[in-house]
Write a protein that holds these residues in place. Structure first.
Motif, PDB file in Angstrom:
ATOM      1  N   MET A  56       0.833  -1.209   0.000  1.00 54.85           N
ATOM      2  CA  MET A  56       0.000   0.000   0.000  1.00 54.85           C
ATOM      3  C   MET A  56       0.868   1.260   0.000  1.00 54.85           C
ATOM      4  O   MET A  56       0.614   2.197  -0.758  1.00 54.85           O
ATOM      5  N   ILE A  57       1.922   1.236   0.827  1.00 53.49           N
ATOM      6  CA  ILE A  57       2.801   2.406   0.875  1.00 53.49           C
ATOM      7  C   ILE A  57       3.523   2.571  -0.463  1.00 53.49           C
ATOM      8  O   ILE A  57       3.547   3.652  -1.061  1.00 53.49           O
ATOM      9  N   GLY A  58       4.089   1.457  -0.935  1.00 49.95           N
ATOM     10  CA  GLY A  58       4.843   1.518  -2.190  1.00 49.95           C
ATOM     11  C   GLY A  58       3.969   1.944  -3.355  1.00 49.95           C
ATOM     12  O   GLY A  58       4.376   2.765  -4.184  1.00 49.95           O
ATOM     13  N   ALA A  59       2.745   1.399  -3.434  1.00 45.70           N
ATOM     14  CA  ALA A  59       1.848   1.751  -4.535  1.00 45.70           C
ATOM     15  C   ALA A  59       1.504   3.233  -4.481  1.00 45.70           C
ATOM     16  O   ALA A  59       1.483   3.913  -5.517  1.00 45.70           O
ATOM     17  N   THR A  60       1.259   3.745  -3.265  1.00 40.45           N
ATOM     18  CA  THR A  60       0.947   5.167  -3.140  1.00 40.45           C
ATOM     19  C   THR A  60       2.121   6.018  -3.623  1.00 40.45           C
ATOM     20  O   THR A  60       1.946   6.941  -4.425  1.00 40.45           O
ATOM     21  N   VAL A  61       3.322   5.697  -3.149  1.00 43.93           N
ATOM     22  CA  VAL A  61       4.501   6.465  -3.544  1.00 43.93           C
ATOM     23  C   VAL A  61       4.685   6.393  -5.064  1.00 43.93           C
ATOM     24  O   VAL A  61       4.905   7.416  -5.728  1.00 43.93           O
ATOM     25  N   GLY A  62       4.570   5.178  -5.624  1.00 50.68           N
ATOM     26  CA  GLY A  62       4.781   5.010  -7.060  1.00 50.68           C
ATOM     27  C   GLY A  62       3.755   5.769  -7.884  1.00 50.68           C
ATOM     28  O   GLY A  62       4.101   6.426  -8.876  1.00 50.68           O
ATOM     29  N   LEU A  63       2.482   5.695  -7.475  1.00 56.07           N
ATOM     30  CA  LEU A  63       1.424   6.391  -8.209  1.00 56.07           C
ATOM     31  C   LEU A  63       1.626   7.903  -8.144  1.00 56.07           C
ATOM     32  O   LEU A  63       1.539   8.596  -9.167  1.00 56.07           O
TER      33      LEU A  63
END
Lengths: 301, 326
Positions: free
Chosen positions: A114-121
């Motif tokens: 969830m954290i990684g996806a948010t940062v990537g998006l």
């Protein structure tokens, strides 16, 4: 306006029934998934499945310690897989340990996703300096192996399940960020994104309802494989003494405690939890590997 | 060429400086070393003296500046446990770890490449399918457990290999190596195999997918049309084109190998950097942790440089000068 089928610019659904059907068509992958679900159920219902509660001291008798597999204890109970140095039933200790493994592996991988996806998006969507700063940070984290980051953090934090979770999330998020960003950059060029912008949708709506669902395929593959890695990572950290506190059940700790006894031929303490760990990690990897083959566009037809 | 190397080394040094600064912030700002380091039964005066000796009474920014100053001179501080320069203590252990890591890379290439070539050449035969499933077993196996199983089977039961230590070493170029003696090799075999196991799977899968891709290329079709024997097609057309992705993955993953050497060294009591860092973590010897991370970062930078240099050797189309100038 309602979403889904009635939305004129709804992106094509990525997780479809046909994907499920193609996934389950592979017997090995299906077996992996079934085994994992069975083990997870066993872990959840450990108090009902395990012959004894190995972490309730009232149940333990030190006289029963280090019994070989198949022995009968002082009170007539049978220890199918033997007992450990504290007189715990190995089978029960393993089921409780697996509970910790699955809990920590799943939780840390999902939160890291969830954290990684948010940062990537955000990086892909915002671009510019924010993208540059976030991605340099991601590269820096990725330059160090996950296990090393988690080890160093644990040595600084001290022991505890909560600290272990934080250390493991901090070690894992960057991989998700990189994958999400590269998937998002590709998707941003697609026509449905232009259409969504032309419709005048808000940025949050485009990000969450249009961009994110279409970045899911690579994230699902990485997420599944990361769960396996996280379970192995937790066991490794616990084995090294920098993971789960010694008072908690853990497969890694069981293997470590058995390591002291291998020279005296008491293999069961270290071998059985290891086999369970292997089956657990492998079942997830088998499912993940097949999902990757299904979702990899280069391998299709 | 020389310009390229110098350029990359300067770049690498810059990167390491940034890493070292971040490592300081992470390692020094969290946790209280006084509690762990100083004997709880020590008198107040002893305690105060120890804090002053370690510089822990000064403000953090002052500690940080003196740390950065020391770093420029290649000094990351004195080990709190060994009472000697941390970097020196760490570097003394470097050869033992490099032996394991390099041995594992060579072994994984020797086993992984032929298996991968076969699996890519006949992707639908049953041995290939077995190999692919086997490779999943390979990287699912927890490294530490594999080491234990090897000890149980090969050392305890069969008695073929010694359980712990490095065995005899021989001094070459001022460094003691155990891979160059028979006894040392005997000691190193199991740790190297343990470390190599997941890499073998990785190499095999990489070579397999690369082989499948290359076999579909026009130049392979042409070679076959000319009547070039299959063995020669694999050796002269497929293998050389596989080397670049292979070297990239193995080189970039070298840091990962060092990290898993921590586990292998702990299981086999191998006196390398990994064993040392685990001991240092338990005693919260911060300068040692910093020294280790800087060593790993340096090896990461070096491995990247070697990978880039090998590109130039393996593929004449890649000119290193141009990349440096860019």
């Amino acid at each position: 306006m309602t979403l889904g089928a009635t939305d004129p610019v709804a992106p094509p659904p990525v997780v479809t029934r046909s994907l499920w059907r193609r996934f389950t068509a592979n017997p090995v992958a299906l077996a992996g998934l079934v085994v994992f679900i069975l083990l997870a159920l066993m872990a959840v219902f450990a108090p009902y499945v395990a012959p004894q509660d190995p972490y309730d001291l009232a149940n333990l008798s030190l006289l029963d310690n280090l019994l070989p597999p198949g022995s009968t204890g002082m009170n007539g109970q049978s220890f199918w897989l033997g007992t450990d140095p504290q007189g715990r039933d190995m089978l029960s200790a393993m089921i409780y340990g697996m509970r910790t493994s699955i809990f920590i592996g799943l939780t840390s991988a999902v939160i890291a996703l969830m954290i990684g996806a948010t940062v990537g998006l955000v990086a892909a969507f915002a671009g510019g300096w924010l993208d540059a700063v976030l991605m340099r940070l991601v590269e820096l984290v990725l330059a160090f192996p996950t296990i090393l980051i988690a080890l160093v953090l644990m040595s600084i934090f001290g022991s505890g399940i909560d600290k272990l979770l934080i250390a493991m999330i901090m070690a894992q998020w960057a991989g998700f960020a990189r994958v999400t960003r590269s998937a998002a950059l590709v998707e941003m060029e697609r026509e449905y994104m232009t259409a969504a912008r032309a419709m005048g949708f808000g940025r949050m709506r485009i990000l969450v309802l249009h961009l994110f669902p279409n970045c899911l395929p690579p994230l699902m593959v990485l997420g599944l494989i990361q769960i396996a890695d996280a379970i192995a990572l937790e066991a490794t950290l616990s084995f090294l003494g920098l993971g789960v506190p010694v008072t908690e059940p853990s497969l890694g700790l069981l293997i470590a405690s058995g390591f002291d006894y291998i020279l005296t031929q008491r293999y069961w303490i270290t071998i059985f939890p290891g086999i369970l760990l292997l089956i657990l990690v492998m079942s997830v990897n088998l499912a993940g590997d097949h999902l990757r083959n299904l979702l990899n566009p280069r391998l299709q037809k | 060429m020389l310009r390229f190397i110098v350029f990359r080394l300067v770049q690498g040094a810059g990167l390491m400086f940034v890493i070292a600064a971040l490592v300081f912030l992470a390692v020094y700002l969290i946790g209280d070393p006084v509690e762990l380091l100083i004997n709880p039964e020590a008198t107040q005066i002893d305690r105060q003296r120890a804090i002053e000796r370690l510089g822990l009474d000064r403000p953090v920014w002052e500690q940080f500046l003196s740390y950065l100053g020391g770093l420029l001179q290649g000094d990351v501080g004195t080990s709190w446990v060994f009472n000697r320069p941390a970097l020196t203590v760490m570097l003394e252990r470097l050869p033992a770890t490099l032996e394991l890591a390099i041995g594992a890379v060579i072994l994984s290439a020797l086993i992984g490449i032929p298996l991968g070539l076969y699996a890519g050449y006949r992707p639908n035969s049953w041995p290939s399918r077995a190999l692919m499933t086997g490779s999943i077993v390979g990287f699912s196996l927890p490294t530490f457990w594999v080491g234990i199983v090897f000890i149980v089977v090969f050392s305890v039961e069969l008695g073929w290999f010694p359980v712990i230590g490095r065995g005899d070493t021989v001094e070459v170029l001022g460094v003691r190596w155990s891979l160059l003696t028979l006894d040392g090799l005997h000691h190193a075999a199991l740790p190297i195999l343990t470390l190599a196991l997941s890499r073998i799977s990785l190499v095999m899968r990489l070579v397999r997918s690369g082989t499948q891709e290359i076999l579909g290329q026009d130049y392979v079709t042409l070679a076959r049309a000319k009547g070039v024997p299959e063995a020669r097609v694999l050796r002269k057309h497929v293998l050389p084109n596989l080397m670049i992705p292979l070297i990239t993955v193995l080189g970039l993953d070298f840091a990962g190998l060092l990290a898993f050497a921590i586990v292998t060294e702990t299981v086999f009591s191998w006196p390398g950097m990994g064993k040392l860092i685990i001991d240092s973590m338990f005693s919260l010897d911060r300068p040692m942790i910093v020294a280790y991370l800087i060593c790993v970062a340096a090896l990461f930078v070096l491995a990247n440089l070697i990978v880039d240099l090998l590109y130039g050797v393996l593929d004449p189309r890649i000119s290193l000068g141009d990349r440096a100038a860019r």
